[in-house]
Each structure stands twice: as C-alpha cells, then as structure tokens.
Write a protein that holds these residues in place. Structure first.
Motif, mmCIF file in Angstrom:
data_model
loop_
_atom_site.group_PDB
_atom_site.id
_atom_site.type_symbol
_atom_site.label_atom_id
_atom_site.label_comp_id
_atom_site.label_asym_id
_atom_site.label_seq_id
_atom_site.Cartn_x
_atom_site.Cartn_y
_atom_site.Cartn_z
ATOM 1 N N SER A 1 0.845 -1.201 0.000
ATOM 2 C CA SER A 1 0.000 0.000 0.000
ATOM 3 C C SER A 1 0.873 1.241 0.000
ATOM 4 C CB SER A 1 -0.910 0.007 1.230
ATOM 5 O OG SER A 1 -0.126 0.027 2.428
ATOM 6 N N ASP B 1 -7.524 4.968 -4.762
ATOM 7 C CA ASP B 1 -8.582 4.236 -4.057
ATOM 8 C C ASP B 1 -9.161 5.047 -2.906
ATOM 9 O OD1 ASP B 1 -8.191 1.692 -5.516
ATOM 10 O OD2 ASP B 1 -6.249 1.695 -4.513
ATOM 11 N N GLU B 2 -8.311 5.834 -2.248
ATOM 12 C CA GLU B 2 -8.770 6.628 -1.099
ATOM 13 C C GLU B 2 -8.265 8.068 -1.223
ATOM 14 O OE1 GLU B 2 -8.458 6.816 3.797
ATOM 15 O OE2 GLU B 2 -7.623 5.113 2.720
ATOM 16 N N LYS C 1 -0.073 2.046 -9.154
ATOM 17 C CA LYS C 1 -1.267 1.247 -9.467
ATOM 18 C C LYS C 1 -1.042 0.326 -10.663
ATOM 19 C CE LYS C 1 -5.838 0.952 -8.524
ATOM 20 N NZ LYS C 1 -6.421 0.797 -7.183
ATOM 21 N N LYS D 1 -3.270 -0.960 -2.539
ATOM 22 C CA LYS D 1 -4.099 0.208 -2.242
ATOM 23 C C LYS D 1 -3.290 1.475 -2.464
ATOM 24 C CE LYS D 1 -7.088 2.361 1.212
ATOM 25 N NZ LYS D 1 -7.721 2.222 2.551
ATOM 26 N N LYS E 1 -9.523 10.339 -8.104
ATOM 27 C CA LYS E 1 -10.233 9.094 -8.415
ATOM 28 C C LYS E 1 -10.064 8.726 -9.885
ATOM 29 C CE LYS E 1 -13.846 9.433 -4.853
ATOM 30 N NZ LYS E 1 -15.304 9.527 -4.596
#
Length: 468
Positions: free
Chosen positions: A245, A290-291, A264, A271, A285
C-alpha cells in the motif's frame, strides 16, 4: 510562382496568397487537409525527388497532411532537418528564454541571439516542439543551487519533446526525423545543462532520450520525463512492489499524479491513497486513487490505517513518517527528512522512459497537463508565476512558437449567404482535461498581417473568400 495557401474542408476549398514574409519553404504551395491517419509531410526538390519526414499516426502535428512543392526551403524553415553531414542547413542563432542573474520571474528575458548548441559525439540536436516546467526550474532560477549550478547566463528547462535534426558521430539509436522526449540534464542539481529546453533547439545526450510514445502528442510527452523518472526511481528506492500500500502526498501534482499511476499500473499496489485539496478529489479518483484524502479537512497522519510506503512530493516529512507502517519507507522530495524518510535527486535515464513507454502507449499511464495550458512560448513568465503558486494540476507545458510542428489542427467551416470562412483551430490535448481553442493571430488574404509560421504556432488561422 506566387505562394498560395489552400485550406480544404469537406465542402469548400479556399485559396489565397500567403503573406509576403511567410517562411520561404512555401515556395509554391501548401495544402492543409483533414486526415485522421495523421500528418504526412513531403518535400519535392527541383530534381523531382520527394522526401518524407517520418511521423506517427497520432503525432502532435497531425491530424493534417502538409505537402510542399517547388524549390527546397531555406535553411531556417521550421520544416527543415539536417543530418550530421549537413549542419549548414541549421541556423547559427536561435531564440530562447534566458536569465543572466538569479531572482524572481522578472529576470527572465527572451534573447533572439542565443547560439544554437554545438552537438557532441554522443548527442543529438533536438528541434523543440514542447517543453515543460518543474519546481526545480524556479528553485534553480532563485539561486537555491548556486554551489552546483552551471554558469550564468542560463536557459531554463529540463523536459523536452521534439524532433531530431542533427546527430553526433557516435549516436547509434536515433537519426534525423525521429520524434523523441526526455529530461535533458542527467543530474538536476549537479551541473545541469546551461542551455535548457525553453529554446528553439537543445542538445541532448542520446542515453537521456527515448522515442516519443506513439499515442502521445508532443505536449503530452513533454509533461512526462523528469516527473515520471522521479516517480519511478523513488518507488524503486523505497522497495515498492506488488501487494503493498502507498500514500502519496500531493497526488494531483506533476510528480504525485505519476506516482499514483505507476504504483497502481506498473507496481500493482494493493491500495493507493493520496492527498489533495477538495476540488481535486474527483481528479484523484480518475487516475486510480482508491482513497482520496482532502488535506484541508483530514490530518492523514492521525488516520488509524498506515501504509507500506509514503511518497512525500510536497515537503511534509515530519508528518509523513507518522503515516508509515513499522519497517516501511518514506520518500521525501523536498523539505525536512526524518527517519525512516530518505531523499534523493533523480538521475535522468532514457532507459526508464523506454521501459515505461508500453504503459504509456497502452493508456494505462497518462500524462497530466495543467488545464491552464498548454502555454504559448511567450507566456513563460506567466507559467512560472502559476507554478510558484503551488496550485498546479499536473505539469505546465509550453508549445514552442518557433516550430510549426507545434499544433494539432482541425478544420471547421462556416458558410453564410455569400461568404465562406474556413477556420483552422489548434486541437491541443492536455492529458485528458479536455480541449481548448487557442486565441492567436488571425491572418486573412485581405491584410496578410502575420506570417503563416506565427499563425500556425499560435493555433488559429482564419481565411475568407467569396463563394462562387
């Protein structure tokens, strides 16, 4: 024969004399045609032998075709190319942005008498089509790296995309006519090139360049080199790998947006979280975050979730180390560094760009150009000011006003009762942020007020004739 321009749309052909001071390459005629397959440029010499400049199907110069007939152009023509054995075809002087002292944006001046760089054995000379700004450009201009900087006066600019017009004797990979991109200074802070990319020409070592991705135009390509190389090298140094992550601080910026995409798409992160202001969360996004975290509302270092790697592109090292897992890594590009954080200065390497080209050509990784641009070359000061405001979304890119290879064109026509007008608008892709219609010089058969070169570079051509 008087030079003529023919602008052809689906239903109208408009022909008119070129301005008297237009580039001498148009010694007979130039046709600009709608063409989805890309740009085709051919030159016919007096002997009748035709030569073609190679151009891929989605070149920034496309989608048009341009054909010239008659005598070959003078050496200073924007379409001219030169091999290593015909350097006489190149001018000895060029235009460039220069500063003779360190300071604010007011030290930047256009110089029309800068010597075209000499090409060393391992270098190529690139006709600049587009160039991009990075934070290191203004920090260098401010004198923050005086101890290791190259001598003044200096031409700023690291990132470039353009066309090879001359090659050194030891160059093996590239030849005249190749479309390339890269970061022209191997070490950003340790003796960077005195003559950078904000110029008509720049000389670059072969190993710092890569072929321009086939699906990208010159503006998109110029937005990539230093940023994507920094993103990639930082992830590698941090030991980032599949299943891990990451939190990216400044995920909407020039480097941060590329860290997000590489993490990614290339490194296959489990993540990806990233910070940005509230107005940029949708953008985060769209590039695969993801966040998304609104740094104006959330203190990311206090979140219960921690990350394998934190990539700090904004200079918040003290906070960044509080968001990393035990045993994790924190990459810091600027500002204070606290353990386990580390800082590095990217080494320009064309091999990295070549390695990433398949991800770019597949569309998995996309260049992001700040929606305020691309900027015409005469707005360098404005772009520097915008860059220094820390409000960038992606990269600030310039289209060289010294090259007619600088715009994609669409032809649009509007017919009234007795007049047909054909408009040639630039269609400049800005990394998925939409299209904009450049405001520029308008030329007409009645006034002949500007050279074709100016009109093409500024992106708007208007012609008018009476319908029959």
């Amino acid at each position: 024969m008087e030079a003529m321009l023919t602008a052809i749309t689906s239903s109208v052909t408009t022909t008119f004399p070129l301005p008297a001071h237009s580039p001498s390459i148009y010694s007979s005629s130039l046709s600009i045609l709608p063409n989805r397959s890309g740009c085709r440029i051919s030159k016919t010499h007096n002997s009748g032998t035709a030569t073609r400049l190679r151009n891929n199907s989605d070149s920034f110069f496309g989608p048009i075709s341009a054909t010239t007939t008659g005598a070959r152009a003078a050496s200073s023509s924007p379409f001219s190319v030169a091999s290593s054995s015909s350097s006489a075809a190149l001018p000895s002087e060029m235009k460039a942005w220069v500063y003779h002292e360190y300071g604010g944006v007011d030290v930047l001046k256009v110089d029309t008498k800068v010597a075209v760089p000499q090409v060393k054995e391992d270098q190529v000379l690139v006709k600049v089509v587009a160039a991009a700004l990075n934070p290191v450009d203004f920090k260098r201009r401010l004198g923050k790296f005086k101890a290791t900087d190259s001598p003044l006066p200096a031409v700023p600019g690291y990132d470039v995309s353009g066309v090879v017009v001359k090659v050194g004797t030891q160059v093996k990979e590239f030849e005249v006519g190749d479309e390339v991109y890269g970061d022209i200074s191997e070490k950003a802070l340790d003796g960077p090139k005195q003559f950078g990319s904000l110029a008509e020409y720049t000389a670059v070592e072969e190993h710092l360049l890569a072929p321009k991705p086939k699906n990208l135009d010159f503006v998109q390509a110029a937005a990539l080199p230093l940023g994507i190389e920094t993103a990639y090298e930082g992830l590698e140094r941090a030991g980032f790998s599949a299943g891990k992550s990451i939190l990216v601080l400044g995920g909407a910026g020039g480097v941060g947006s590329l860290v997000v995409q590489l993490a990614k798409q290339v490194f296959v992160a489990s993540k990806v979280a990233a910070t940005a202001s509230s107005r940029k969360l949708v953008f985060l996004k769209s590039i695969g975050v993801d966040e998304p975290i609104d740094y104006t509302q959330v203190k990311y270092e206090l979140l219960p979730e921690k990350f394998d790697v934190v990539y700090d592109a904004v200079g918040e090292g003290d906070r960044a180390v509080k968001a990393v897992k035990e045993g994790g890594s924190v990459v810091v590009l600027t500002g204070a560094v606290s353990p386990p954080g580390f800082r590095f200065v990217v080494t320009s390497n064309g091999a990295v760009l070549k390695k990433l080209n398949p991800f770019l050509e597949s569309g998995k990784v996309k260049p992001i150009v700040d929606p305020s641009g691309p900027y015409p070359f005469d707005e360098v000061v404005k772009a520097f000011s915008h860059l220094e405001s820390n409000r960038a979304l992606g990269k600030f890119v310039f289209v060289s006003s010294f090259s007619t290879l600088s715009c994609k064109y669409n032809i649009h026509e509007r017919t009234t009762a007795n007049t047909t007008r054909a408009y040639l608008y630039s269609k400049i892709s800005n990394g998925g942020q939409g299209m904009r219609k450049n405001k520029g010089v308008t030329s007409s058969s009645a006034t002949g007020s500007s050279s074709l070169n100016q009109v093409l570079s500024l992106g708007q051509l208007q012609v008018e004739s009476r319908s029959k």
